[in-house]
Every structure is written in structure tokens, then in C-alpha cells.
Design a protein around this motif. Structure first.
Motif, PDB file in Angstrom:
ATOM      1  N   ARG A   1      22.230 -11.998 -88.852  1.00  0.00           N
ATOM      2  CA  ARG A   1      22.147 -13.389 -88.413  1.00  0.00           C
ATOM      3  C   ARG A   1      21.893 -14.319 -89.594  1.00  0.00           C
ATOM      4  N   THR A   2      21.029 -13.891 -90.499  1.00  0.00           N
ATOM      5  CA  THR A   2      20.688 -14.724 -91.651  1.00  0.00           C
ATOM      6  C   THR A   2      21.851 -14.802 -92.634  1.00  0.00           C
ATOM      7  N   ALA A   3      22.532 -13.692 -92.854  1.00  0.00           N
ATOM      8  CA  ALA A   3      23.704 -13.718 -93.741  1.00  0.00           C
ATOM      9  C   ALA A   3      24.754 -14.676 -93.184  1.00  0.00           C
ATOM     10  N   THR A   4      24.971 -14.646 -91.882  1.00  0.00           N
ATOM     11  CA  THR A   4      25.920 -15.567 -91.256  1.00  0.00           C
ATOM     12  C   THR A   4      25.465 -17.008 -91.454  1.00  0.00           C
ATOM     13  N   PHE A   5      24.206 -17.260 -91.199  1.00  0.00           N
ATOM     14  CA  PHE A   5      23.620 -18.595 -91.379  1.00  0.00           C
ATOM     15  C   PHE A   5      23.887 -19.114 -92.794  1.00  0.00           C
ATOM     16  N   LEU A   6      23.675 -18.264 -93.782  1.00  0.00           N
ATOM     17  CA  LEU A   6      23.861 -18.669 -95.176  1.00  0.00           C
ATOM     18  C   LEU A   6      25.338 -18.801 -95.546  1.00  0.00           C
TER      19      LEU A   6
ATOM     20  N   TRP B   1      26.883 -16.033 -84.876  1.00  0.00           N
ATOM     21  CA  TRP B   1      26.954 -17.486 -84.660  1.00  0.00           C
ATOM     22  C   TRP B   1      26.339 -17.843 -83.300  1.00  0.00           C
ATOM     23  N   LEU B   2      26.702 -17.090 -82.278  1.00  0.00           N
ATOM     24  CA  LEU B   2      26.175 -17.370 -80.942  1.00  0.00           C
ATOM     25  C   LEU B   2      24.704 -17.000 -80.816  1.00  0.00           C
ATOM     26  N   ARG B   3      24.269 -15.994 -81.544  1.00  0.00           N
ATOM     27  CA  ARG B   3      22.859 -15.590 -81.504  1.00  0.00           C
ATOM     28  C   ARG B   3      21.969 -16.561 -82.283  1.00  0.00           C
TER      29      ARG B   3
ATOM     30  N   LEU C   1      35.393 -16.677 -95.578  1.00  0.00           N
ATOM     31  CA  LEU C   1      36.006 -16.318 -94.302  1.00  0.00           C
ATOM     32  C   LEU C   1      35.852 -14.826 -94.072  1.00  0.00           C
ATOM     33  N   PRO C   2      35.801 -14.414 -92.824  1.00  0.00           N
ATOM     34  CA  PRO C   2      35.789 -12.974 -92.558  1.00  0.00           C
ATOM     35  C   PRO C   2      37.122 -12.366 -92.989  1.00  0.00           C
ATOM     36  N   ALA C   3      37.062 -11.126 -93.488  1.00  0.00           N
ATOM     37  CA  ALA C   3      38.261 -10.481 -94.032  1.00  0.00           C
ATOM     38  C   ALA C   3      38.932  -9.534 -93.045  1.00  0.00           C
ATOM     39  N   SER C   4      38.332  -9.329 -91.877  1.00  0.00           N
ATOM     40  CA  SER C   4      38.919  -8.412 -90.888  1.00  0.00           C
ATOM     41  C   SER C   4      38.515  -8.855 -89.488  1.00  0.00           C
ATOM     42  N   ASP C   5      39.151  -8.263 -88.503  1.00  0.00           N
ATOM     43  CA  ASP C   5      38.809  -8.548 -87.109  1.00  0.00           C
ATOM     44  C   ASP C   5      37.373  -8.128 -86.813  1.00  0.00           C
ATOM     45  N   ASP C   6      36.976  -6.953 -87.295  1.00  0.00           N
ATOM     46  CA  ASP C   6      35.605  -6.489 -87.059  1.00  0.00           C
ATOM     47  C   ASP C   6      34.586  -7.441 -87.684  1.00  0.00           C
ATOM     48  N   GLU C   7      34.869  -7.882 -88.899  1.00  0.00           N
ATOM     49  CA  GLU C   7      33.948  -8.810 -89.554  1.00  0.00           C
ATOM     50  C   GLU C   7      33.913 -10.150 -88.815  1.00  0.00           C
ATOM     51  N   ALA C   8      35.056 -10.615 -88.329  1.00  0.00           N
ATOM     52  CA  ALA C   8      35.093 -11.861 -87.552  1.00  0.00           C
ATOM     53  C   ALA C   8      34.245 -11.725 -86.285  1.00  0.00           C
ATOM     54  N   CYS C   9      34.294 -10.560 -85.658  1.00  0.00           N
ATOM     55  CA  CYS C   9      33.463 -10.317 -84.468  1.00  0.00           C
ATOM     56  C   CYS C   9      31.983 -10.384 -84.830  1.00  0.00           C
ATOM     57  N   ALA C  10      31.614  -9.829 -85.987  1.00  0.00           N
ATOM     58  CA  ALA C  10      30.225  -9.886 -86.432  1.00  0.00           C
ATOM     59  C   ALA C  10      29.798 -11.330 -86.680  1.00  0.00           C
ATOM     60  N   TRP C  11      30.646 -12.101 -87.359  1.00  0.00           N
ATOM     61  CA  TRP C  11      30.341 -13.510 -87.610  1.00  0.00           C
ATOM     62  C   TRP C  11      30.167 -14.254 -86.289  1.00  0.00           C
ATOM     63  N   ALA C  12      31.096 -14.072 -85.357  1.00  0.00           N
ATOM     64  CA  ALA C  12      31.056 -14.797 -84.085  1.00  0.00           C
ATOM     65  C   ALA C  12      29.821 -14.415 -83.271  1.00  0.00           C
TER      66      ALA C  12
ATOM     67  N   VAL D   1      11.875 -18.416 -92.398  1.00  0.00           N
ATOM     68  CA  VAL D   1      11.772 -19.877 -92.374  1.00  0.00           C
ATOM     69  C   VAL D   1      12.668 -20.485 -91.293  1.00  0.00           C
ATOM     70  N   ALA D   2      13.897 -19.962 -91.171  1.00  0.00           N
ATOM     71  CA  ALA D   2      14.849 -20.507 -90.195  1.00  0.00           C
ATOM     72  C   ALA D   2      14.648 -19.918 -88.800  1.00  0.00           C
ATOM     73  N   LYS D   3      13.662 -19.036 -88.668  1.00  0.00           N
ATOM     74  CA  LYS D   3      13.340 -18.399 -87.385  1.00  0.00           C
ATOM     75  C   LYS D   3      14.529 -17.630 -86.805  1.00  0.00           C
ATOM     76  N   LEU D   4      15.170 -16.858 -87.687  1.00  0.00           N
ATOM     77  CA  LEU D   4      16.299 -16.020 -87.289  1.00  0.00           C
ATOM     78  C   LEU D   4      15.873 -14.570 -87.111  1.00  0.00           C
ATOM     79  N   GLY D   5      14.609 -14.323 -87.297  1.00  0.00           N
ATOM     80  CA  GLY D   5      14.072 -12.978 -87.151  1.00  0.00           C
ATOM     81  C   GLY D   5      12.805 -12.847 -87.959  1.00  0.00           C
ATOM     82  N   GLU D   6      12.104 -11.777 -87.722  1.00  0.00           N
ATOM     83  CA  GLU D   6      10.856 -11.503 -88.429  1.00  0.00           C
ATOM     84  C   GLU D   6      10.951 -10.143 -89.105  1.00  0.00           C
ATOM     85  N   PRO D   7      11.495 -10.106 -90.317  1.00  0.00           N
ATOM     86  CA  PRO D   7      11.534  -8.832 -91.031  1.00  0.00           C
ATOM     87  C   PRO D   7      10.116  -8.290 -91.208  1.00  0.00           C
ATOM     88  N   GLU D   8       9.938  -7.008 -90.912  1.00  0.00           N
ATOM     89  CA  GLU D   8       8.621  -6.393 -91.099  1.00  0.00           C
ATOM     90  C   GLU D   8       8.228  -6.422 -92.573  1.00  0.00           C
TER      91      GLU D   8
END
Length: 144
Positions: free
Chosen positions: A75-80, A103-105, A89-100, A42-49
Motif C-alpha cells: 500500500r505504501t509503495a503504491t502511495f509513493l 489504490w482502493l485500499r 506505470l505497472p509493467a504487467s497485468d498482475d502488477e496493475a492488479c496490485a496497484w489497483a 505517518v500516512a496511516k497505511l499500516g503499522e509495521p511491527e
């Protein structure tokens, strides 16, 4: 190359991002997987097969699952998560990188400052370093 190091952090952080969605989302794993897939469409964040099962969602939250997680799911988990009143909030540096990265994508930003200002207030400080790294990664990929 800085991009490969950053993207490795993103991939390591994706399971934690999916795990946050599982912990904070309301419902069992099958329902959360359905919400994730339908929101992506619906949010056009991807097309799951196909809509993943709850078991697949659980697999994606395993620490070593980073390479198995489709980008639409992250992308959808971040959106939600960004919209949740619980203000997770992200709990680690790696998770923060995933969120960021997600976010940009998820949105098209012309300038770093615009991307930063568009973040909810509670995420600006926790994502500050990761967002700069994500922006640098994104700009590096545009040169190719």
C-alpha cells in the motif's frame, strides 16, 4: 470465484510493485526500507511491527515473494509511486492488479467512478481493467 483469481494476480504483482519502488526511489535499500516503513506509519497505511532491512526489501521484490509481502508495504509503495514525478506505470497485468488493489485500499471510495477519477491521469488507462476487477473484488468482499 472471481475474487480468488483476482487476489492471486494481486499477490503475483506485489513483488514487481515493490521492485518499482526500489528502482525509482532514491537511496540504498536500507534507506528505501526506512522510507517505506515511516511513510506507512505517518500516512496511516499500516503499522509495521519493525522497520524492515534493505535485505528484506530486496527479498520482497523477488518474483516468488508475493505471499511474504505485508500489505502495508505494498500500500505504501503504491502511495509513493503514484506521487512520483517520473509517472511510473505497472509493467504487467498482475502488477496493475496490485496497484489497483492497493489504490482502493489506500482510500475510501463510495463509487467506482470516484475511484477512477481520483487516479492521476497517466494511470487511468493502464489501470482501467485492473481497477474494475479490484472494485468487483472489493464489493464482493463487502457481502460477507
Amino acid at each position: 470465484m472471481p475474487q480468488s483469481g483476482f487476489y492471486a494476480k494481486v499477490r503475483r504483482g506485489l513483488p514487481a510493485l515493490i521492485g518499482q519502488w526500489q528502482r525509482l526511489g532514491q537511496g540504498d535499500a536500507d534507506r528505501l526500507a526506512l522510507i517505506l516503513a515511516e511513510t506507512a506509519r505517518v500516512a496511516k497505511l499500516g503499522e509495521p511491527e519493525a522497520t524492515p532491512s534493505g535485505a528484506t526489501l530486496l527479498e520482497w521484490s523477488a518474483p516468488d515473494a508475493g505471499d511474504a509481502i505485508p500489505l502495508w508495504a505494498a500500500r505504501t509503495a503504491t502511495f509513493l509511486l503514484v506521487q512520483m514525478p517520473a509517472r511510473p506505470l505497472p509493467a504487467s497485468d498482475d502488477e496493475a492488479c496490485a496497484w489497483a488493489y492497493c489504490w482502493l485500499r489506500n482510500r475510501d471510495f463510495d463509487r467506482f467512478e470516484t475511484a477512477e477519477c481520483a487516479l492521476p491521469d497517466h494511470l487511468r488507462k493502464p489501470l482501467a481493467t485492473a481497477l474494475k476487477a479490484a472494485w468487483t473484488d472489493r464489493q464482493g468482499l463487502r457481502l460477507v
